[in-house]
Scaffold this motif. Structure first.
Motif, PDB file in Angstrom:
ATOM      1  N   LYS B  26       0.825  -1.213   0.000  1.00 19.03           N
ATOM      2  CA  LYS B  26       0.000   0.000   0.000  1.00 19.03           C
ATOM      3  C   LYS B  26       0.860   1.265   0.000  1.00 19.03           C
ATOM      4  CE  LYS B  26      -3.930  -2.044   2.432  1.00 19.03           C
ATOM      5  NZ  LYS B  26      -4.773  -1.908   3.639  1.00 19.03           N
ATOM      6  N   THR B  27       2.131   1.129   0.261  1.00 19.11           N
ATOM      7  CA  THR B  27       3.009   2.302   0.288  1.00 19.11           C
ATOM      8  C   THR B  27       3.545   2.623  -1.103  1.00 19.11           C
ATOM      9  OG1 THR B  27       3.631   1.768   2.560  1.00 19.11           O
ATOM     10  CG2 THR B  27       5.076   3.289   1.370  1.00 19.11           C
ATOM     11  N   CYS B  28       4.136   1.616  -1.778  1.00 17.32           N
ATOM     12  CA  CYS B  28       4.734   1.903  -3.083  1.00 17.32           C
ATOM     13  C   CYS B  28       3.902   1.349  -4.234  1.00 17.32           C
ATOM     14  CB  CYS B  28       6.170   1.377  -3.165  1.00 17.32           C
ATOM     15  SG  CYS B  28       6.294  -0.421  -3.406  1.00 17.32           S
ATOM     16  N   GLY B  29       2.864   0.608  -3.903  1.00 11.67           N
ATOM     17  CA  GLY B  29       1.960   0.122  -4.949  1.00 11.67           C
ATOM     18  C   GLY B  29       2.434  -1.128  -5.670  1.00 11.67           C
ATOM     19  N   ARG B  30       3.649  -1.596  -5.377  1.00  9.68           N
ATOM     20  CA  ARG B  30       4.150  -2.745  -6.113  1.00  9.68           C
ATOM     21  C   ARG B  30       3.604  -4.054  -5.555  1.00  9.68           C
ATOM     22  NH1 ARG B  30      10.068  -1.992  -8.461  1.00  9.68           N
ATOM     23  NH2 ARG B  30       9.273  -3.859  -9.472  1.00  9.68           N
ATOM     24  N   ILE B  31       3.574  -5.029  -6.429  1.00  6.11           N
ATOM     25  CA  ILE B  31       3.050  -6.333  -6.051  1.00  6.11           C
ATOM     26  C   ILE B  31       4.188  -7.343  -6.074  1.00  6.11           C
ATOM     27  CG2 ILE B  31       1.439  -8.164  -6.745  1.00  6.11           C
ATOM     28  CD1 ILE B  31      -0.260  -5.950  -8.045  1.00  6.11           C
ATOM     29  N   HIS B  32       4.210  -8.246  -5.119  1.00 10.04           N
ATOM     30  CA  HIS B  32       5.225  -9.294  -5.141  1.00 10.04           C
ATOM     31  C   HIS B  32       4.600 -10.657  -4.882  1.00 10.04           C
ATOM     32  CE1 HIS B  32       5.114  -8.178  -0.834  1.00 10.04           C
ATOM     33  NE2 HIS B  32       5.386  -9.460  -0.627  1.00 10.04           N
ATOM     34  N   TYR B  33       5.293 -11.677  -5.374  1.00  9.93           N
ATOM     35  CA  TYR B  33       4.813 -13.052  -5.279  1.00  9.93           C
ATOM     36  C   TYR B  33       6.002 -13.971  -5.075  1.00  9.93           C
ATOM     37  CZ  TYR B  33       2.931 -17.595  -6.602  1.00  9.93           C
ATOM     38  OH  TYR B  33       2.566 -18.913  -6.602  1.00  9.93           O
ATOM     39  N   PRO B  34       5.923 -14.958  -4.156  1.00 10.26           N
ATOM     40  CA  PRO B  34       4.861 -15.161  -3.171  1.00 10.26           C
ATOM     41  C   PRO B  34       4.851 -14.070  -2.106  1.00 10.26           C
ATOM     42  CG  PRO B  34       6.687 -16.667  -2.755  1.00 10.26           C
ATOM     43  CD  PRO B  34       6.991 -15.977  -4.044  1.00 10.26           C
ATOM     44  N   PRO B  35       3.778 -13.958  -1.346  1.00 11.65           N
ATOM     45  CA  PRO B  35       3.658 -12.865  -0.373  1.00 11.65           C
ATOM     46  C   PRO B  35       4.691 -12.973   0.748  1.00 11.65           C
ATOM     47  CG  PRO B  35       1.526 -13.950  -0.724  1.00 11.65           C
ATOM     48  CD  PRO B  35       2.575 -14.820  -1.368  1.00 11.65           C
ATOM     49  N   MET B  36       5.273 -11.851   1.065  1.00 10.64           N
ATOM     50  CA  MET B  36       6.271 -11.782   2.130  1.00 10.64           C
ATOM     51  C   MET B  36       5.721 -10.899   3.261  1.00 10.64           C
ATOM     52  SD  MET B  36       9.004 -13.460   1.261  1.00 10.64           S
ATOM     53  CE  MET B  36       9.224 -14.456  -0.224  1.00 10.64           C
ATOM     54  N   PRO B  37       6.324 -10.984   4.455  1.00  9.72           N
ATOM     55  CA  PRO B  37       5.830 -10.140   5.553  1.00  9.72           C
ATOM     56  C   PRO B  37       6.012  -8.635   5.306  1.00  9.72           C
ATOM     57  CG  PRO B  37       7.055 -12.003   6.409  1.00  9.72           C
ATOM     58  CD  PRO B  37       7.269 -12.004   4.925  1.00  9.72           C
ATOM     59  N   ALA B  38       6.997  -8.261   4.478  1.00  8.47           N
ATOM     60  CA  ALA B  38       7.186  -6.841   4.162  1.00  8.47           C
ATOM     61  C   ALA B  38       7.456  -6.720   2.669  1.00  8.47           C
ATOM     62  CB  ALA B  38       8.347  -6.259   4.974  1.00  8.47           C
ATOM     63  N   CYS B  39       7.298  -5.537   2.144  1.00  8.41           N
ATOM     64  CA  CYS B  39       7.513  -5.302   0.716  1.00  8.41           C
ATOM     65  C   CYS B  39       8.998  -5.396   0.384  1.00  8.41           C
ATOM     66  CB  CYS B  39       6.983  -3.914   0.344  1.00  8.41           C
ATOM     67  SG  CYS B  39       7.360  -3.440  -1.366  1.00  8.41           S
ATOM     68  N   PRO B  40       9.386  -6.287  -0.512  1.00 11.65           N
ATOM     69  CA  PRO B  40      10.807  -6.429  -0.829  1.00 11.65           C
ATOM     70  C   PRO B  40      11.359  -5.237  -1.622  1.00 11.65           C
ATOM     71  CG  PRO B  40       9.496  -7.919  -2.198  1.00 11.65           C
ATOM     72  CD  PRO B  40       8.548  -7.267  -1.244  1.00 11.65           C
ATOM     73  N   TYR B  41      10.470  -4.371  -2.101  1.00  9.46           N
ATOM     74  CA  TYR B  41      10.943  -3.216  -2.868  1.00  9.46           C
ATOM     75  C   TYR B  41      11.173  -1.992  -1.975  1.00  9.46           C
ATOM     76  CZ  TYR B  41       9.541  -6.218  -6.738  1.00  9.46           C
ATOM     77  OH  TYR B  41       9.417  -7.275  -7.593  1.00  9.46           O
ATOM     78  N   CYS B  42      10.213  -1.710  -1.086  1.00  8.31           N
ATOM     79  CA  CYS B  42      10.353  -0.492  -0.270  1.00  8.31           C
ATOM     80  C   CYS B  42      10.412  -0.769   1.224  1.00  8.31           C
ATOM     81  CB  CYS B  42       9.231   0.502  -0.587  1.00  8.31           C
ATOM     82  SG  CYS B  42       7.670   0.114   0.247  1.00  8.31           S
ATOM     83  N   GLY B  43      10.166  -2.004   1.659  1.00  3.88           N
ATOM     84  CA  GLY B  43      10.285  -2.332   3.079  1.00  3.88           C
ATOM     85  C   GLY B  43       9.015  -2.115   3.887  1.00  3.88           C
ATOM     86  N   SER B  44       7.976  -1.572   3.287  1.00  5.54           N
ATOM     87  CA  SER B  44       6.742  -1.309   4.032  1.00  5.54           C
ATOM     88  C   SER B  44       6.085  -2.602   4.497  1.00  5.54           C
ATOM     89  CB  SER B  44       5.762  -0.533   3.150  1.00  5.54           C
ATOM     90  OG  SER B  44       4.477  -0.525   3.737  1.00  5.54           O
ATOM     91  N   ARG B  45       5.447  -2.538   5.703  1.00  2.00           N
ATOM     92  CA  ARG B  45       4.706  -3.707   6.177  1.00  2.00           C
ATOM     93  C   ARG B  45       3.213  -3.571   5.902  1.00  2.00           C
ATOM     94  NH1 ARG B  45       6.760  -3.391  12.262  1.00  2.00           N
ATOM     95  NH2 ARG B  45       8.947  -2.925  11.828  1.00  2.00           N
ATOM     96  N   ASP B  46       2.866  -2.495   5.227  1.00  2.00           N
ATOM     97  CA  ASP B  46       1.449  -2.221   4.985  1.00  2.00           C
ATOM     98  C   ASP B  46       1.062  -2.857   3.648  1.00  2.00           C
ATOM     99  OD1 ASP B  46      -1.061  -1.228   5.329  1.00  2.00           O
ATOM    100  OD2 ASP B  46      -0.544   0.834   4.774  1.00  2.00           O
ATOM    101  N   LEU B  47       0.633  -4.108   3.727  1.00  2.00           N
ATOM    102  CA  LEU B  47       0.382  -4.906   2.523  1.00  2.00           C
ATOM    103  C   LEU B  47      -1.055  -5.395   2.507  1.00  2.00           C
ATOM    104  CD1 LEU B  47       3.516  -7.221   2.904  1.00  2.00           C
ATOM    105  CD2 LEU B  47       3.372  -5.180   1.469  1.00  2.00           C
TER     106      LEU B  47
END
Ligand SMILES: [Zn+2]
Ligand SMILES: [Zn+2]
Lengths: 381, 140, 381, 140
Positions: B26-47
């Motif tokens: 929700k912070t940088c808008g990027r999607i990752h797969y499989p789901p991780m506890p935090a965004c691997p691109y920006c580090g946000s935990r708001d997923l």
């Protein structure tokens, strides 16, 4: 604070059916200790990867310290996938810089021939994200195959051109007494070899072999110092090759190259000798380009034109033969790299000698490209 | 001798493996797969969990002969780098002959058995991709 | 240079079927980062043991750094058997003292419930020498059983007396919200419980549970500092329990206790709180006696007489409930110990509170006793 | 699914497992088992292979119920701490009822099957100990 490499021990990479993990480790370790002319250390740092699932010894560093007769030492067991060996050198340097240890033995060891290769492939797949990705029956080489095709199609590079990368490795390895495959190959043979992960063949991929390498690192130089470690760094947790914005330009490798320039003012292209973690031909060219040794799409052409060998205008890349021909006993490889560079800089390297080399660089990505490790060494002469 | 698949793990991975569940930051808008506890691109935990599109494009592929233990009968395995909207996933390709694969071709997700553990009686299914059917001329 | 513990994150030890290794690790890690009020670190040190053979993720620390959103960090994956967690704290302190990192996240994580317990026993056996010793179908508890009988016969200590050790653990654990088994037990129930490795029963041995614990360590204190690490040391490579001259007095543990006295002038008996790695009742009493907390043959009697609980004249031992009752998610346990001690010293511990405690000690031997690890922490109030 | 025993390893451990091969340190004179590259007591690399005596004394024992995967049918397993001259070894006890074990009793080495890997067709033998026979009244 600088860290001196005072001892090096290398074993020939190969099928050491007659030696256990600890016996193989001992060969390298004793040679390193003897060449540093010491018999006690404050710490033992062990690099190993596959052994957790093959020999399966927990507290491996502790058990090895005992088996090597080094009781009382602090121990660290380092596992960082393909890059365990470079991670171990980095950790050992920290122990010395922290004042936690004055003399550290680094031992990298892995055995890949105790079980059938299909089991080893399954285990190697665990270098990738293990809960979801590693469930597919894709083998360890699959992603390297995907990247090879992407590379060829994007840059219009032919399969025959790519073949010059492993041919370069092999032409260097033929001088290396520690290489698993010490012979030259004809680039024309590469595409015709046994298919591994199309478009890659057996001649594009590292052989499964056993190996152990060891270093003694010390806080104070003495007469046996071969080289010194100027920088040992790593950057983890980046998107993997396939998750990265550009799969052919991993952010992790870009980051460690940037740190090298920032801390030392040196670009990888200005180093004399480089050992690269080229698990597969595609990974080799991606690493070379991500480090700026070649322009994008040009690394195989540059290899073909001799840029990375003796007399070329780039650094000499993989005088050892690289992962392709020296071999890649996974957790041990980074220790080989640094040991080979140290001997190169002190003029003692028994393989392809790069006269006058002053600086050597070792670079390795973890299996899926999410982490990169870099070690820069300099001569002390 | 050893049970290779874990029962609790088999349950845990159903979302990503069966339904292509991914995570959207929700912070940088990027999607990752499989789901991780935090965004691997920006580090946000708001997923938030999102489901990836089931149709996509083959960006690259490989025909893999060096397959792991227990699956040699499956060799060669077709492996695809598949773009699903803004995300790339790596997965097996099924229902296709190696010679018909092309980069740029359209593929669609199907559920297939991806591993089994005879001893423990566990079968794990997962998403594979097949060339997109045109007018129903192929069997599923 | 001192190292400050500024963040602590603990998860309840138990059966976390719904959480993957990385999700469980993330719970503890995010709590530790939040409690230190930071969101970036220079390094991530991961402690794990069983996971190499259960979840089976290579480059675990690199993958976790990515999963936790901490890209760019240096990573170390520490495996040291039962003592991985304490080894990780030791390594993290070295990174800070070396100037390699200012802020380090230490995460200990292991899951023991993803597979059937008989598989986990087989893997735990690999804490012993793996090539020869671990081939026998002896299970992980077997050596602890041998040592228990030796202890009872040598010192004339009855089975009923030994039972007071696990009863002490349980009486402490009932206050600990993170304990896997937070209830008191009747010592009379111990010998009657399910036999594990005679003379030991299920109530003498740690339960198989999942757990994750995390710490933030920093070079500079700030408002959130809970405690500081005064000493983190280890001694590896000694003869195992059964190879040692005296199986009931492991040289490794004696050595770290000697280092504690030498470096800090403090004897273990003079510390306020101690977390001991009592995998089994017999190992608990052996550790207590090797540290000098009790005379040989007296540790169980001392436990029975309340010496190691609130109001006793010894240090409070295992206010967490120890490995028996808090639980022992193998690679994670050392991180729990240090986290619990830090909260104890800052007056924030939610379990059994030791008022006015100034110093806390964590001690763990590797599975076979050949290595020992020790961490001393002090309050900063 | 996974092959649990390695063929080369099976060959390598025959000395210690079949013949109780140990190592004697020429520097400090101590013997250790199984043989290591250096002496775990003094660190010397000057070692020689020796064979341990096949008869000894039970210093302690345990009856183990928590046995590993693949061996539950064997439970309980008898485990002994056996003194063989100047060395202690840990090994299984066989041909004995748990109730007859006593510390101080004499035991002797016998070769038995200790593990098998059905899938790979590997059987590994090793030394176990049994109560010492007196006058041949017991079967082997
Ligand atoms: Zn994001
Ligand atoms: Zn000796």
């Amino acid at each position: 604070m600088e860290v001196y490499i005072t001892g090096v021990g290398l074993t020939k990479v190969g099928r050491h059916f007659d030696l256990s993990l600890r016996e193989l480790a001992a060969r390298a370790a004793f040679e390193a200790l003897d060449s540093a002319r010491i018999d006690k250390v404050d710490a033992v740092v062990v690099a190993s990867t596959l052994s957790y699932r093959e020999a399966g010894q927990f507290d491996l560093a502790g058990h090895l310290a005992g088996a090597l007769g080094l009781k009382g030492a602090q121990t660290l067991a380092m596992e960082a996938g393909d890059a365990s060996g470079l991670a171990a050198v980095e950790a050992a340097c920290s122990l010395i810089r922290a004042g936690s240890a004055e003399r550290v033995l680094v031992v990298g060891v892995d055995k890949l021939t105790d079980y059938v290769s299909s089991r080893v492939y399954r285990d190697l797949q665990r270098l990738y994200e293990a809960e979801v990705q590693a469930l597919y029956d894709i083998g360890h080489a699959g992603v390297a195959g995907l990247l090879a095709r992407l590379y060829m199609e994007r840059y219009g590079v032919g399969r025959d051109t790519l073949s010059y990368w492993p041919a370069m490795d092999h032409s260097h390895a033929k001088h290396n007494p520690y290489a698993m495959l010490p012979f030259a190959i004809d680039p024309a043979a590469v595409p015709r070899a046994l298919k591994v992960a199309e478009p890659l063949t057996l001649l594009d991929s590292f052989p499964l072999g056993d190996g152990a390498a060891a270093l003694v690192l010390e806080s104070e130089p003495h007469g046996d110092a071969r080289a010194k470690v100027v920088l040992a760094t790593s950057a983890a947790g980046y998107p993997s090759f396939t998750m990265n914005e550009d799969p052919l330009a991993p952010e992790s490798v870009g980051e460690v190259a940037a740190r090298l320039r920032e801390v030392t003012g040196i670009a990888p292209a200005n180093v004399d000798v480089i050992e690269l973690g080229d698990t597969f031909t595609s990974i080799g060219v991606i690493l070379a380009e991500s480090l700026g040794l070649s322009k994008p799409g040009r690394a195989a052409v540059d290899a073909m034109e001799g840029r990375f060998t003796l007399g070329g205008d780039g650094p000499v890349v993989n005088p050892s033969g690289g992962l392709k021909a020296r071999g890649h006993p996974v957790g041990a490889t980074g220790v080989y790299m640094v040991g080979e560079l140290a001997l190169q800089l002190s003029g003692e390297y028994p393989g392809l000698r790069v006269d006058g080399a002053r600086r050597g660089l070792a670079v390795m990505a973890s299996g899926d490209g999410s982490s990169a490790h870099l070690v820069l060494v300099e001569g002390v002469a | 001798m050893s049970m290779d698949l874990s029962v609790p793990e088999t349950w845990r991975v159903k979302g990503p493996l069966y339904r292509l569940e991914a995570a959207r930051c929700k912070t940088c808008g990027r999607i990752h797969y499989p789901p991780m506890p935090a965004c691997p691109y920006c580090g946000s935990r708001d997923l938030e969990r999102v489901t990836l599109p089931s149709e996509g494009v083959l960006e690259s592929y490989s025909v893999v002969y060096a397959v792991p233990e227990g699956s040699r009968h499956k060799a060669p395995v077709l492996l695809g780098l598949v773009r699903l909207g803004r995300v790339r996933v790596v997965a097996e390709i099924t229902d296709a002959d190696p010679s018909e694969l092309r980069t740029g071709m359209e593929v669609e997700a199907v559920l297939r058995r991806i591993r089994s553990d005879r001893e423990a009686g566990i079968i794990r299914y997962g998403v594979m991709f097949r060339p997109k059917l045109k007018g129903g001329s192929r069997g599923g």
